[in-house]
Design a protein around this motif. Structure first.
Motif, PDB file in Angstrom:
ATOM      1  N   TYR A  64       0.805  -1.222   0.000  1.00 35.50           N
ATOM      2  CA  TYR A  64       0.000   0.000   0.000  1.00 35.50           C
ATOM      3  C   TYR A  64       0.837   1.272   0.000  1.00 35.50           C
ATOM      4  CZ  TYR A  64      -3.504  -3.436   1.334  1.00 35.50           C
ATOM      5  OH  TYR A  64      -4.324  -4.535   1.363  1.00 35.50           O
ATOM      6  N   GLY A  65       2.146   1.132  -0.087  1.00 39.41           N
ATOM      7  CA  GLY A  65       3.003   2.305  -0.060  1.00 39.41           C
ATOM      8  C   GLY A  65       4.033   2.203   1.044  1.00 39.41           C
ATOM      9  N   PRO A  66       4.807   3.272   1.246  1.00 41.48           N
ATOM     10  CA  PRO A  66       5.968   3.206   2.133  1.00 41.48           C
ATOM     11  C   PRO A  66       5.620   2.842   3.574  1.00 41.48           C
ATOM     12  CG  PRO A  66       5.434   5.487   1.564  1.00 41.48           C
ATOM     13  CD  PRO A  66       4.622   4.625   0.667  1.00 41.48           C
ATOM     14  N   GLN A  67       6.420   1.927   4.135  1.00 41.05           N
ATOM     15  CA  GLN A  67       6.241   1.481   5.514  1.00 41.05           C
ATOM     16  C   GLN A  67       7.499   0.738   5.940  1.00 41.05           C
ATOM     17  OE1 GLN A  67       3.826   1.699   8.033  1.00 41.05           O
ATOM     18  NE2 GLN A  67       5.248   0.516   9.299  1.00 41.05           N
ATOM     19  N   VAL A  68       8.001   1.051   7.108  1.00 46.18           N
ATOM     20  CA  VAL A  68       9.175   0.371   7.659  1.00 46.18           C
ATOM     21  C   VAL A  68       8.736  -0.866   8.435  1.00 46.18           C
ATOM     22  CG1 VAL A  68      11.012   0.599   9.382  1.00 46.18           C
ATOM     23  CG2 VAL A  68      10.605   2.431   7.734  1.00 46.18           C
ATOM     24  N   GLY A  69       9.534  -1.942   8.342  1.00 49.97           N
ATOM     25  CA  GLY A  69       9.275  -3.163   9.093  1.00 49.97           C
ATOM     26  C   GLY A  69      10.517  -3.609   9.848  1.00 49.97           C
ATOM     27  N   ASP A  70      10.341  -4.057  11.082  1.00 46.67           N
ATOM     28  CA  ASP A  70      11.458  -4.523  11.912  1.00 46.67           C
ATOM     29  C   ASP A  70      11.428  -6.046  11.970  1.00 46.67           C
ATOM     30  OD1 ASP A  70      11.280  -1.722  12.448  1.00 46.67           O
ATOM     31  OD2 ASP A  70      12.396  -2.046  14.300  1.00 46.67           O
ATOM     32  N   LEU A  71      12.511  -6.671  11.493  1.00 51.64           N
ATOM     33  CA  LEU A  71      12.546  -8.117  11.293  1.00 51.64           C
ATOM     34  C   LEU A  71      13.469  -8.805  12.295  1.00 51.64           C
ATOM     35  CD1 LEU A  71      11.773 -10.565   9.441  1.00 51.64           C
ATOM     36  CD2 LEU A  71      13.833 -10.011   8.107  1.00 51.64           C
ATOM     37  N   ASN A  72      12.953  -9.835  12.985  1.00 50.74           N
ATOM     38  CA  ASN A  72      13.730 -10.755  13.812  1.00 50.74           C
ATOM     39  C   ASN A  72      13.681 -12.137  13.183  1.00 50.74           C
ATOM     40  OD1 ASN A  72      13.575 -10.007  17.430  1.00 50.74           O
ATOM     41  ND2 ASN A  72      14.726  -9.051  15.789  1.00 50.74           N
ATOM     42  N   ILE A  73      14.767 -12.910  13.363  1.00 44.81           N
ATOM     43  CA  ILE A  73      14.857 -14.255  12.790  1.00 44.81           C
ATOM     44  C   ILE A  73      15.522 -15.189  13.791  1.00 44.81           C
ATOM     45  CG2 ILE A  73      15.660 -15.644  10.841  1.00 44.81           C
ATOM     46  CD1 ILE A  73      15.959 -13.097   9.230  1.00 44.81           C
ATOM     47  N   TRP A  74      14.969 -16.392  13.927  1.00 44.81           N
ATOM     48  CA  TRP A  74      15.541 -17.452  14.743  1.00 44.81           C
ATOM     49  C   TRP A  74      15.630 -18.744  13.917  1.00 44.81           C
ATOM     50  CZ3 TRP A  74      11.676 -14.176  16.004  1.00 44.81           C
ATOM     51  CH2 TRP A  74      11.802 -13.391  17.161  1.00 44.81           C
ATOM     52  N   ALA A  75      16.520 -19.642  14.318  1.00 44.86           N
ATOM     53  CA  ALA A  75      16.451 -21.014  13.817  1.00 44.86           C
ATOM     54  C   ALA A  75      15.166 -21.620  14.370  1.00 44.86           C
ATOM     55  CB  ALA A  75      17.665 -21.818  14.255  1.00 44.86           C
ATOM     56  N   LYS A  76      14.363 -22.208  13.517  1.00 46.06           N
ATOM     57  CA  LYS A  76      13.021 -22.647  13.901  1.00 46.06           C
ATOM     58  C   LYS A  76      13.036 -23.584  15.111  1.00 46.06           C
ATOM     59  CE  LYS A  76       9.177 -25.466  12.182  1.00 46.06           C
ATOM     60  NZ  LYS A  76       9.542 -26.673  12.932  1.00 46.06           N
ATOM     61  N   ASP A  77      13.971 -24.507  15.167  1.00 48.45           N
ATOM     62  CA  ASP A  77      13.963 -25.519  16.223  1.00 48.45           C
ATOM     63  C   ASP A  77      14.946 -25.222  17.356  1.00 48.45           C
ATOM     64  OD1 ASP A  77      12.017 -27.090  14.899  1.00 48.45           O
ATOM     65  OD2 ASP A  77      13.566 -27.873  13.556  1.00 48.45           O
ATOM     66  N   ASN A  78      15.578 -24.047  17.298  1.00 48.27           N
ATOM     67  CA  ASN A  78      16.531 -23.677  18.352  1.00 48.27           C
ATOM     68  C   ASN A  78      16.581 -22.160  18.455  1.00 48.27           C
ATOM     69  OD1 ASN A  78      18.599 -23.373  20.200  1.00 48.27           O
ATOM     70  ND2 ASN A  78      20.222 -23.824  18.718  1.00 48.27           N
ATOM     71  N   PRO A  79      15.715 -21.547  19.271  1.00 44.20           N
ATOM     72  CA  PRO A  79      15.669 -20.094  19.336  1.00 44.20           C
ATOM     73  C   PRO A  79      16.910 -19.451  19.927  1.00 44.20           C
ATOM     74  CG  PRO A  79      14.233 -21.058  20.998  1.00 44.20           C
ATOM     75  CD  PRO A  79      14.692 -22.176  20.111  1.00 44.20           C
ATOM     76  N   ARG A  80      17.820 -20.251  20.512  1.00 41.98           N
ATOM     77  CA  ARG A  80      19.086 -19.676  20.958  1.00 41.98           C
ATOM     78  C   ARG A  80      19.924 -19.214  19.759  1.00 41.98           C
ATOM     79  NH1 ARG A  80      21.488 -23.147  26.096  1.00 41.98           N
ATOM     80  NH2 ARG A  80      19.757 -22.710  27.542  1.00 41.98           N
ATOM     81  N   GLU A  81      19.691 -19.833  18.620  1.00 41.91           N
ATOM     82  CA  GLU A  81      20.359 -19.389  17.393  1.00 41.91           C
ATOM     83  C   GLU A  81      19.475 -18.326  16.751  1.00 41.91           C
ATOM     84  OE1 GLU A  81      22.294 -20.952  13.163  1.00 41.91           O
ATOM     85  OE2 GLU A  81      21.196 -22.358  14.449  1.00 41.91           O
ATOM     86  N   ARG A  82      19.967 -17.112  16.718  1.00 47.26           N
ATOM     87  CA  ARG A  82      19.158 -16.013  16.200  1.00 47.26           C
ATOM     88  C   ARG A  82      20.015 -15.048  15.392  1.00 47.26           C
ATOM     89  NH1 ARG A  82      17.626 -13.295  22.063  1.00 47.26           N
ATOM     90  NH2 ARG A  82      19.532 -12.083  22.390  1.00 47.26           N
ATOM     91  N   PHE A  83      19.360 -14.190  14.668  1.00 45.28           N
ATOM     92  CA  PHE A  83      20.025 -13.230  13.790  1.00 45.28           C
ATOM     93  C   PHE A  83      20.993 -12.345  14.576  1.00 45.28           C
ATOM     94  CE2 PHE A  83      19.380  -8.880  11.745  1.00 45.28           C
ATOM     95  CZ  PHE A  83      20.392  -9.062  10.821  1.00 45.28           C
ATOM     96  N   TRP A  84      22.183 -12.165  14.003  1.00 46.55           N
ATOM     97  CA  TRP A  84      23.228 -11.344  14.621  1.00 46.55           C
ATOM     98  C   TRP A  84      23.444 -10.127  13.735  1.00 46.55           C
ATOM     99  CZ3 TRP A  84      28.854 -13.403  15.820  1.00 46.55           C
ATOM    100  CH2 TRP A  84      29.486 -12.517  16.687  1.00 46.55           C
ATOM    101  N   ALA A  85      22.792  -9.017  14.099  1.00 47.91           N
ATOM    102  CA  ALA A  85      22.812  -7.826  13.254  1.00 47.91           C
ATOM    103  C   ALA A  85      24.209  -7.226  13.138  1.00 47.91           C
ATOM    104  CB  ALA A  85      21.824  -6.789  13.792  1.00 47.91           C
ATOM    105  N   SER A  86      24.928  -7.119  14.258  1.00 48.16           N
ATOM    106  CA  SER A  86      26.222  -6.439  14.215  1.00 48.16           C
ATOM    107  C   SER A  86      27.252  -7.214  13.401  1.00 48.16           C
ATOM    108  CB  SER A  86      26.741  -6.171  15.628  1.00 48.16           C
ATOM    109  OG  SER A  86      26.881  -7.371  16.358  1.00 48.16           O
ATOM    110  N   ARG A  87      27.265  -8.535  13.514  1.00 50.24           N
ATOM    111  CA  ARG A  87      28.223  -9.313  12.715  1.00 50.24           C
ATOM    112  C   ARG A  87      27.841  -9.273  11.235  1.00 50.24           C
ATOM    113  NH1 ARG A  87      33.030  -9.951  13.748  1.00 50.24           N
ATOM    114  NH2 ARG A  87      32.910 -11.366  15.539  1.00 50.24           N
ATOM    115  N   THR A  88      26.560  -9.317  10.942  1.00 50.28           N
ATOM    116  CA  THR A  88      26.128  -9.183   9.543  1.00 50.28           C
ATOM    117  C   THR A  88      26.587  -7.842   8.976  1.00 50.28           C
ATOM    118  OG1 THR A  88      24.198 -10.608   9.909  1.00 50.28           O
ATOM    119  CG2 THR A  88      24.113  -9.121   8.018  1.00 50.28           C
ATOM    120  N   ARG A  89      26.479  -6.806   9.780  1.00 49.33           N
ATOM    121  CA  ARG A  89      26.921  -5.469   9.356  1.00 49.33           C
ATOM    122  C   ARG A  89      28.416  -5.460   9.065  1.00 49.33           C
ATOM    123  NH1 ARG A  89      25.000  -2.908  13.540  1.00 49.33           N
ATOM    124  NH2 ARG A  89      26.921  -2.758  14.760  1.00 49.33           N
ATOM    125  N   GLN A  90      29.206  -6.149   9.878  1.00 50.49           N
ATOM    126  CA  GLN A  90      30.645  -6.217   9.654  1.00 50.49           C
ATOM    127  C   GLN A  90      31.002  -7.043   8.432  1.00 50.49           C
ATOM    128  OE1 GLN A  90      31.991  -7.693  13.557  1.00 50.49           O
ATOM    129  NE2 GLN A  90      33.141  -5.793  13.771  1.00 50.49           N
TER     130      GLN A  90
END
Length: 283
Positions: A64-90
């Protein structure tokens, strides 16, 4: 004299996990051999969690037009494994786009997904701001209360918290986000700034799931950020007029040949104990 452009700290050497097979991911992103297995919209100032199986595609679009979305991600069967924003940035860049990967935290450190479609690829505004932000993080009620003295329950942190409750997760599982469709940068004083979202109706950001994923997305209460302002003189209602839903589609690839040779990545191979020597009992 032209400004110096320093060499990146992390190099995508040939054959490394940072050196993706662009032909492979280009074929996946461009292929029409796909079956939509899930489709829904996330209402304004809300959040929803959903599963994306490995080898599938997830498309986030500004229907419908411009909109910001905030995304989190986990390994489906192990939520201790999750997206690492700072390392991805590096490993890649401050604002991700096609062929960049979203990496998981230690001790797993593997690509969770790869960007295969981005209709805003190459976007830069007149002050150098770029889109799909990893510099900042989610808005939250704690900072808002600190700055404004007001309680507000529909920041992205809160939206994500509510979204993951049905999956057995809690507030402590919410982590630093990828700000999809958000334009940001650093000003001359090194301070973080945000600019209005440039997305048009139908723009999208598409990910290929390298492993089984649990994703959660919040539609930012600031909408397209054209009237952004959490703080002493701001009012959440002022931003309501620039809020829009986001659309999610999950696709299964129907041509087996597209995934020929692809292997879902394993966690990091390091199995040491960080130099720790365990004590032994001596009688």
């Amino acid at each position: 004299m032209a400004a110096r452009n320093p060499v990146p700290a992390y190099q995508a050497t040939r054959g490394s996990p940072l050196d993706v097979d662009r032909d492979f991911y280009s074929r996946i992103g461009a292929s029409g051999a796909r079956e939509r297995i899930d489709c829904f919209e996330i209402p304004i100032r809300s959040g929803k969690a959903f599963v994306v199986p490995r080898g599938h595609l997830c498309r986030i679009s500004t229907k419908y037009g411009p909109q910001v979305g905030d995304l989190n991600i986990w390994a489906k069967d192990n939520p201790r494994e999750r997206f690492w924003a700072s390392r991805t940035r590096q490993l890649h860049r401050s604002h991700v786009t096609t062929f960049d990967r979203l990496w998981s935290c230690l001790p797993y450190l593997r690509p969770m997904c790869t960007v295969v479609g981005d209709t805003l690829a190459g976007y830069s505004d007149d002050v150098g701001g770029r889109v799909h932000d990893l510099l900042g993080t989610r808005c939250d009620p704690y900072v808002n209360q600190m700055l404004s003295g007001k309680a507000f329950d529909f920041h992205c942190h809160s939206n994500l918290t509510r979204a993951i409750l049905p999956f057995g997760l809690a507030e402590s599982d919410v982590h630093d986000v990828l700000n999809v469709f958000q334009v940001t940068g650093l000003n001359d004083d090194g301070q973080y700034y945000m600019e209005p979202c440039p997305a048009n109706p139908g723009d999208y950001f598409e990910l290929f799931a390298e492993i089984d994923l649990l994703c959660a997305l919040s539609t930012c209460p600031g909408g397209d950020l054209s009237t952004w302002g959490w703080g002493k003189d701001s009012d959440a209602d002022d931003m309501l007029k620039c809020c829009r839903p986001l659309a999610i589609e999950v696709f299964k690839l129907t041509d087996p040949g597209l995934l020929e040779g692809w292997i879902s990545p394993e966690p990091a191979s390091y199995v040491g104990v960080h130099g720790i020597k365990m004590p032994t009992f001596e009688a």
